[in-house]
Design a protein around this motif. Structure first.
Motif, PDB file in Angstrom:
ATOM      1  N   GLY A  14       0.629  -1.126  -0.123  1.00 34.19           N
ATOM      2  CA  GLY A  14       0.091  -0.093  -0.094  1.00 34.19           C
ATOM      3  C   GLY A  14       0.714   1.097  -0.028  1.00 34.19           C
ATOM      4  N   THR A  18       1.965   1.061  -7.349  1.00 38.62           N
ATOM      5  CA  THR A  18       1.064   1.232  -8.752  1.00 38.62           C
ATOM      6  C   THR A  18       0.966   2.516  -8.976  1.00 38.62           C
ATOM      7  OG1 THR A  18       0.540  -1.077  -8.082  1.00 38.62           O
ATOM      8  CG2 THR A  18      -0.751   0.284  -9.678  1.00 38.62           C
ATOM      9  N   THR A  19       0.575   3.326  -8.191  1.00 40.32           N
ATOM     10  CA  THR A  19       0.328   4.718  -8.463  1.00 40.32           C
ATOM     11  C   THR A  19       1.619   5.344  -9.183  1.00 40.32           C
ATOM     12  OG1 THR A  19      -1.361   4.903  -6.745  1.00 40.32           O
ATOM     13  CG2 THR A  19      -0.497   6.956  -7.713  1.00 40.32           C
ATOM     14  N   GLU A  39       2.144  -9.669  -8.358  1.00 37.55           N
ATOM     15  CA  GLU A  39       0.971  -9.463  -7.930  1.00 37.55           C
ATOM     16  C   GLU A  39       0.892 -10.697  -6.838  1.00 37.55           C
ATOM     17  OE1 GLU A  39      -2.355  -8.081  -6.428  1.00 37.55           O
ATOM     18  OE2 GLU A  39      -1.264  -7.259  -7.837  1.00 37.55           O
ATOM     19  N   ASP A  46      -3.405  -5.022  -9.829  1.00 40.65           N
ATOM     20  CA  ASP A  46      -2.434  -4.060  -9.886  1.00 40.65           C
ATOM     21  C   ASP A  46      -2.064  -4.181 -11.388  1.00 40.65           C
ATOM     22  OD1 ASP A  46      -2.304  -3.247  -7.410  1.00 40.65           O
ATOM     23  OD2 ASP A  46      -0.350  -4.093  -7.078  1.00 40.65           O
ATOM     24  N   ARG A 285      -3.851  -5.180   4.060  1.00 35.91           N
ATOM     25  CA  ARG A 285      -3.933  -4.563   2.741  1.00 35.91           C
ATOM     26  C   ARG A 285      -5.303  -5.035   2.306  1.00 35.91           C
ATOM     27  NH1 ARG A 285      -4.177  -0.847  -0.999  1.00 35.91           N
ATOM     28  NH2 ARG A 285      -2.535  -0.754  -2.635  1.00 35.91           N
ATOM     29  N   LYS A 287      -7.506  -4.052  -1.562  1.00 37.27           N
ATOM     30  CA  LYS A 287      -7.275  -3.632  -3.100  1.00 37.27           C
ATOM     31  C   LYS A 287      -8.607  -4.002  -3.892  1.00 37.27           C
ATOM     32  CE  LYS A 287      -3.231  -5.796  -3.996  1.00 37.27           C
ATOM     33  NZ  LYS A 287      -1.705  -5.729  -4.650  1.00 37.27           N
ATOM     34  N   VAL A 300     -12.409   1.643  -7.874  1.00 36.03           N
ATOM     35  CA  VAL A 300     -11.246   1.282  -7.424  1.00 36.03           C
ATOM     36  C   VAL A 300     -11.166   1.531  -5.850  1.00 36.03           C
ATOM     37  CG1 VAL A 300      -8.563   1.046  -7.491  1.00 36.03           C
ATOM     38  CG2 VAL A 300      -9.902   1.496  -9.716  1.00 36.03           C
ATOM     39  N   GLN A 302      -8.793   0.982  -2.451  1.00 36.52           N
ATOM     40  CA  GLN A 302      -7.465   0.760  -1.944  1.00 36.52           C
ATOM     41  C   GLN A 302      -7.519   0.851  -0.290  1.00 36.52           C
ATOM     42  OE1 GLN A 302      -4.303   2.349  -4.274  1.00 36.52           O
ATOM     43  NE2 GLN A 302      -5.294   1.769  -6.269  1.00 36.52           N
ATOM     44  N   HIS A 310     -10.881   5.556  -2.406  1.00 37.89           N
ATOM     45  CA  HIS A 310     -11.667   4.969  -3.453  1.00 37.89           C
ATOM     46  C   HIS A 310     -11.838   6.046  -4.845  1.00 37.89           C
ATOM     47  CE1 HIS A 310     -14.779   6.752  -1.238  1.00 37.89           C
ATOM     48  NE2 HIS A 310     -15.468   7.210  -2.285  1.00 37.89           N
TER      49      HIS A 310
END
Length: 343
Positions: A14, A18-19, A39, A46, A285, A287, A300, A302, A310
């Motif tokens: 987290g 990915t961001t 993953e 992701d 976590r 997601k 989405v 998370q 979200h």
């Protein structure tokens, strides 16, 4: 032919890996970037998010541009899956300027880097640098390492203490292997707390490794790419807790639970259910993707600990089934209770 420079992006669950990669792809400055997503769990959350970043040319197949390893921690699967994946990418070497590898939140970076010493890989690729992503708010709140002041006092009183949990050891190994630490979610803490976290990190890092703050993964790619570190050639200078082990095992108590169903949820109602579960179980976590009533967009979700975000990322496709798909990662998770709460 040139070696493909590879940037390994590691960090705790987290933290925002990915961001960060999505933003790198959307601001690639003309670079042709290959991505390997690792993953934890069977649902490629992701990888699916990255495929929706819409940076591929119309003639490109995004599923072919993003290669997703789905059978667990990358450092445990390098021989079975990573080698053939890299060999596949190296066949397209002339089409690639650089490569990003996102490890799972439970992966050790060093065994992955060691794989770049293999003869089948080292002639075609080199580890340009290791970026460790750290969640500033989580560290400040003690999610990873406990109270910072208490931890510092404890270590000063007795530097030989060995009270680390496996997760804390993992966090320290990710710092020890870093060429740069990216401090995310700094906008969620005040200036004094952020400075305290930065000071603590600097004490934990090897000399010369910088801490750079960013919000929502927004950072100039030039900051993250082009270290030319050839990390695989100087791993001995990056000690870790697991250097003396022939193999390593992750905490066997850590598991993932998958919720897949046609259920539709209002965002706040779902988050309330998830927060209830976090209070009842040790969930690190959350997601996934959510189907929201009367919404054409996919939601989405998370979560890290009790904190949830979200957003709507894209419309549901006519060719896909509208389903809610969630992955919960934690310790000794009770799947039946999770399924009951989410129904």
């Amino acid at each position: 032919m040139h070696k493909i420079p590879v940037t390994v992006i590691t960090g705790f669950l987290g933290a925002g890996k990915t961001t960060l990669i999505r933003n790198l792809l959307q601001n690639n400055q003309g670079r042709r970037i290959a991505v390997i997503v690792n993953e934890f769990g069977e649902i490629g959350i992701d990888g699916d998010l990255l495929k929706s970043c819409q940076v591929c040319d119309e003639d490109d197949n995004p599923i072919g541009n993003i290669i997703e390893l789905t059978n667990g921690c990358l450092c445990c699967t390098v021989q079975e899956e990573f080698l053939p994946t890299m060999q596949q990418i190296l066949q397209r070497r002339e089409q690639i300027d650089c490569m990003l590898i996102e490890t799972s939140g439970l992966a050790l970076p060093k065994p992955l880097v060691q794989a770049f010493r293999w003869p089948e890989i080292r002639t075609g690729a080199t580890v340009d640098g290791v970026i460790t992503v750290v969640d500033c708010e989580a560290v400040a709140a003690g999610t990873l390492v406990g109270n910072l002041d208490a931890l510092n006092a404890q270590r000063q009183a007795d530097p030989n203490l060995e009270h680390e949990t496996p997760i804390e050891e993992l966090f320290e190994d990710q710092l020890a292997c870093a060429d740069l630490v990216l401090l995310t979610k700094v906008d969620l803490v005040d200036a004094q707390t952020r400075q305290k976290v930065e000071n603590w990190l600097q004490q934990e890092l090897p000399p010369g490794v910088k801490v750079v703050a960013c919000e929502s993964g927004q950072i100039n790619p030039d900051v993250l790419l082009g270290f030319n570190a050839a990390v695989e050639d100087n791993l001995e200078s990056r000690p870790s807790h697991h250097d003396t082990e022939e193999d390593h095992d992750h905490d066997d108590d850590i598991n993932s639970v998958h919720f897949i169903g046609d259920n539709e949820f209002e965002p706040q109602a779902l988050i309330s259910k998830l927060q209830k579960l976090v209070q009842q179980q040790e969930i690190y976590r959350v997601k996934g993707f959510v189907s929201v009533p009367d919404k054409a967009m996919r939601l989405v979700v998370q979560g890290v600990g009790s904190r949830f975000d979200h957003f709507y990322d894209r419309p549901w496709l006519a060719t896909e089934i509208r389903q809610t798909r969630l992955v919960l990662i934690g310790r000794d998770l009770d799947e039946s209770e999770i399924q009951t709460v989410l129904q």
